[in-house]
Design a protein around this motif. Structure first.
Motif, PDB file in Angstrom:
ATOM      1  N   ASN A 154      47.127  52.109  16.212  1.00 27.75           N
ATOM      2  CA  ASN A 154      47.293  53.473  15.710  1.00 27.75           C
ATOM      3  C   ASN A 154      47.733  54.439  16.806  1.00 27.75           C
ATOM      4  N   GLN A 155      47.237  54.232  18.019  1.00 22.29           N
ATOM      5  CA  GLN A 155      47.660  55.084  19.136  1.00 22.29           C
ATOM      6  C   GLN A 155      49.094  54.757  19.558  1.00 22.29           C
ATOM      7  N   LEU A 156      49.469  53.482  19.495  1.00 17.26           N
ATOM      8  CA  LEU A 156      50.839  53.089  19.833  1.00 17.26           C
ATOM      9  C   LEU A 156      51.849  53.720  18.868  1.00 17.26           C
ATOM     10  N   LEU A 157      51.457  53.861  17.612  1.00 12.53           N
ATOM     11  CA  LEU A 157      52.350  54.443  16.612  1.00 12.53           C
ATOM     12  C   LEU A 157      52.648  55.919  16.889  1.00 12.53           C
ATOM     13  N   LYS A 158      51.839  56.535  17.732  1.00  9.07           N
ATOM     14  CA  LYS A 158      52.064  57.942  18.084  1.00  9.07           C
ATOM     15  C   LYS A 158      53.063  58.083  19.234  1.00  9.07           C
ATOM     16  N   ILE A 159      53.411  56.964  19.856  1.00  4.06           N
ATOM     17  CA  ILE A 159      54.386  56.971  20.948  1.00  4.06           C
ATOM     18  C   ILE A 159      55.788  56.871  20.365  1.00  4.06           C
ATOM     19  N   PRO A 160      56.760  57.623  20.866  1.00  2.97           N
ATOM     20  CA  PRO A 160      58.133  57.536  20.350  1.00  2.97           C
ATOM     21  C   PRO A 160      58.646  56.096  20.335  1.00  2.97           C
ATOM     22  N   SER A 161      59.437  55.764  19.317  1.00  2.00           N
ATOM     23  CA  SER A 161      59.894  54.384  19.119  1.00  2.00           C
ATOM     24  C   SER A 161      60.640  53.832  20.336  1.00  2.00           C
ATOM     25  N   GLU A 162      61.431  54.677  21.021  1.00  3.35           N
ATOM     26  CA  GLU A 162      62.161  54.197  22.187  1.00  3.35           C
ATOM     27  C   GLU A 162      61.209  53.767  23.302  1.00  3.35           C
ATOM     28  N   GLU A 163      60.122  54.530  23.470  1.00  6.48           N
ATOM     29  CA  GLU A 163      59.137  54.194  24.497  1.00  6.48           C
ATOM     30  C   GLU A 163      58.372  52.935  24.107  1.00  6.48           C
ATOM     31  N   ARG A 164      58.069  52.793  22.823  1.00  5.28           N
ATOM     32  CA  ARG A 164      57.385  51.577  22.361  1.00  5.28           C
ATOM     33  C   ARG A 164      58.247  50.349  22.602  1.00  5.28           C
ATOM     34  N   GLU A 165      59.544  50.474  22.336  1.00 10.11           N
ATOM     35  CA  GLU A 165      60.460  49.353  22.537  1.00 10.11           C
ATOM     36  C   GLU A 165      60.523  48.962  24.012  1.00 10.11           C
ATOM     37  N   ALA A 166      60.592  49.957  24.893  1.00  9.43           N
ATOM     38  CA  ALA A 166      60.636  49.683  26.332  1.00  9.43           C
ATOM     39  C   ALA A 166      59.327  49.038  26.796  1.00  9.43           C
ATOM     40  N   LEU A 167      58.206  49.512  26.264  1.00  9.41           N
ATOM     41  CA  LEU A 167      56.906  48.947  26.613  1.00  9.41           C
ATOM     42  C   LEU A 167      56.819  47.495  26.162  1.00  9.41           C
ATOM     43  N   PHE A 168      57.267  47.220  24.938  1.00  4.12           N
ATOM     44  CA  PHE A 168      57.244  45.842  24.434  1.00  4.12           C
ATOM     45  C   PHE A 168      58.128  44.935  25.283  1.00  4.12           C
ATOM     46  N   ASN A 169      59.271  45.433  25.681  1.00  3.06           N
ATOM     47  CA  ASN A 169      60.180  44.641  26.513  1.00  3.06           C
ATOM     48  C   ASN A 169      59.504  44.251  27.832  1.00  3.06           C
ATOM     49  N   SER A 170      58.801  45.194  28.432  1.00  2.00           N
ATOM     50  CA  SER A 170      58.106  44.914  29.691  1.00  2.00           C
ATOM     51  C   SER A 170      56.971  43.911  29.478  1.00  2.00           C
ATOM     52  N   ILE A 171      56.206  44.094  28.412  1.00  2.00           N
ATOM     53  CA  ILE A 171      55.076  43.203  28.147  1.00  2.00           C
ATOM     54  C   ILE A 171      55.545  41.781  27.855  1.00  2.00           C
ATOM     55  N   SER A 172      56.584  41.639  27.046  1.00  2.00           N
ATOM     56  CA  SER A 172      57.066  40.303  26.686  1.00  2.00           C
ATOM     57  C   SER A 172      57.600  39.570  27.911  1.00  2.00           C
ATOM     58  N   ASN A 173      58.275  40.288  28.792  1.00  2.00           N
ATOM     59  CA  ASN A 173      58.761  39.672  30.030  1.00  2.00           C
ATOM     60  C   ASN A 173      57.612  39.297  30.959  1.00  2.00           C
ATOM     61  N   LEU A 174      56.589  40.141  31.015  1.00  2.00           N
ATOM     62  CA  LEU A 174      55.430  39.859  31.860  1.00  2.00           C
ATOM     63  C   LEU A 174      54.700  38.617  31.364  1.00  2.00           C
ATOM     64  N   ILE A 175      54.533  38.485  30.055  1.00  2.00           N
ATOM     65  CA  ILE A 175      53.873  37.309  29.482  1.00  2.00           C
ATOM     66  C   ILE A 175      54.626  36.039  29.851  1.00  2.00           C
ATOM     67  N   TYR A 176      55.948  36.082  29.723  1.00  2.00           N
ATOM     68  CA  TYR A 176      56.760  34.914  30.053  1.00  2.00           C
ATOM     69  C   TYR A 176      56.620  34.540  31.530  1.00  2.00           C
ATOM     70  N   LYS A 177      56.665  35.536  32.413  1.00  2.00           N
ATOM     71  CA  LYS A 177      56.589  35.259  33.850  1.00  2.00           C
ATOM     72  C   LYS A 177      55.208  34.745  34.251  1.00  2.00           C
ATOM     73  N   LEU A 178      54.157  35.268  33.630  1.00  2.00           N
ATOM     74  CA  LEU A 178      52.810  34.777  33.913  1.00  2.00           C
ATOM     75  C   LEU A 178      52.651  33.327  33.462  1.00  2.00           C
ATOM     76  N   ASN A 179      53.301  32.987  32.354  1.00  2.00           N
ATOM     77  CA  ASN A 179      53.269  31.598  31.886  1.00  2.00           C
ATOM     78  C   ASN A 179      54.010  30.688  32.852  1.00  2.00           C
ATOM     79  N   ARG A 180      55.156  31.148  33.326  1.00  2.00           N
ATOM     80  CA  ARG A 180      55.969  30.322  34.223  1.00  2.00           C
ATOM     81  C   ARG A 180      55.269  30.057  35.554  1.00  2.00           C
ATOM     82  N   THR A 181      54.398  30.971  35.970  1.00  2.00           N
ATOM     83  CA  THR A 181      53.674  30.761  37.222  1.00  2.00           C
ATOM     84  C   THR A 181      52.372  29.992  37.007  1.00  2.00           C
ATOM     85  N   GLY A 182      52.064  29.655  35.757  1.00  2.00           N
ATOM     86  CA  GLY A 182      50.881  28.859  35.458  1.00  2.00           C
ATOM     87  C   GLY A 182      49.614  29.654  35.231  1.00  2.00           C
TER      88      GLY A 182
END
Length: 202
Positions: free
Chosen positions: A127-155
């Motif tokens: 509900n708090q995320l929905l209050k953030i502008p869509s462009e900022e949410r998209e940028a945040l998701f992009n960063s999180i998804s990349n971080l998850i992938y990199k953390l997986n690659r490092t084990g």
């Protein structure tokens, strides 16, 4: 002491330190919300997570070995949670596998009802995320998804089913592409938990 993420002085001017400290705060919120829902329904946090996972994932992933990897706990810990859920009649075991020593976990009707009662525990965060502008949410998701992938690659993160680690994912200069779906992938199309995920060779 050396530079510390959790030292407020060391966070000054160090955006990476601030982000990590911020993620730690958010993880605490997630745990608190899960604990509150667990206590209200007479379950443990892990029991709720297992029920929700079974409700929305392929049956072949619903076994003790995968649960242990998914939630970063030991097999005995998973077995204890399963015994408790069996006693509460929220799940049942399926021994139809070719391996007679293993079993898959299925939800009972009571289990499905419990999922409906508990799966909204993280809504206050959404509900708090929905209050953030869509462009900022998209940028945040992009960063999180990349971080998850990199953390997986490092084990560090043992299990992930995001597009970046899938054999069907094809990075391109402008828009990425999914060979399975045969479609371009924009930032908002990237999945963190894809049902068709197949890990690509490292």
């Amino acid at each position: 002491m050396s530079d510390s993420i959790f030292n407020p002085e060391d966070q000054l001017g160090a955006v990476s330190n601030k982000i990590v400290a911020g993620l730690e705060r958010i993880s605490e919120v997630f745990k608190v919300l899960l604990w509150e829902k667990a206590k209200a329904n007479g379950l443990s946090p892990l029991q709720i997570q297992l029920l929700i996972f079974v409700a929305y994932h392929k049956i072949e992933l619903c076994n003790v070995s995968h649960f242990a990897k998914e939630f970063n706990v030991t097999k005995p810990t998973v077995s204890d949670a399963i015994r408790a859920l069996l006693k509460k009649e929220l799940i049942e075991k399926d021994f139809s596998s070719a391996d007679s020593r293993s079993y898959l976990v299925l939800l009972t009707i009571k289990g499905k009802e419990m999922v409906s009662a508990t799966e909204n525990f993280a809504d206050p965060i959404k509900n708090q995320l929905l209050k953030i502008p869509s462009e900022e949410r998209e940028a945040l998701f992009n960063s999180i998804s990349n971080l998850i992938y990199k953390l997986n690659r490092t084990g560090i993160l043992t299990v992930q089913r995001t597009c970046y680690g899938c054999k069907f994912y094809e990075p391109k200069e402008t828009t990425d592409y999914c060979q399975l779906l045969e479609k371009d992938l924009y930032t908002t199309d990237i999945r963190l938990d894809c049902p068709e995920f197949e890990e690509k060779a490292r």
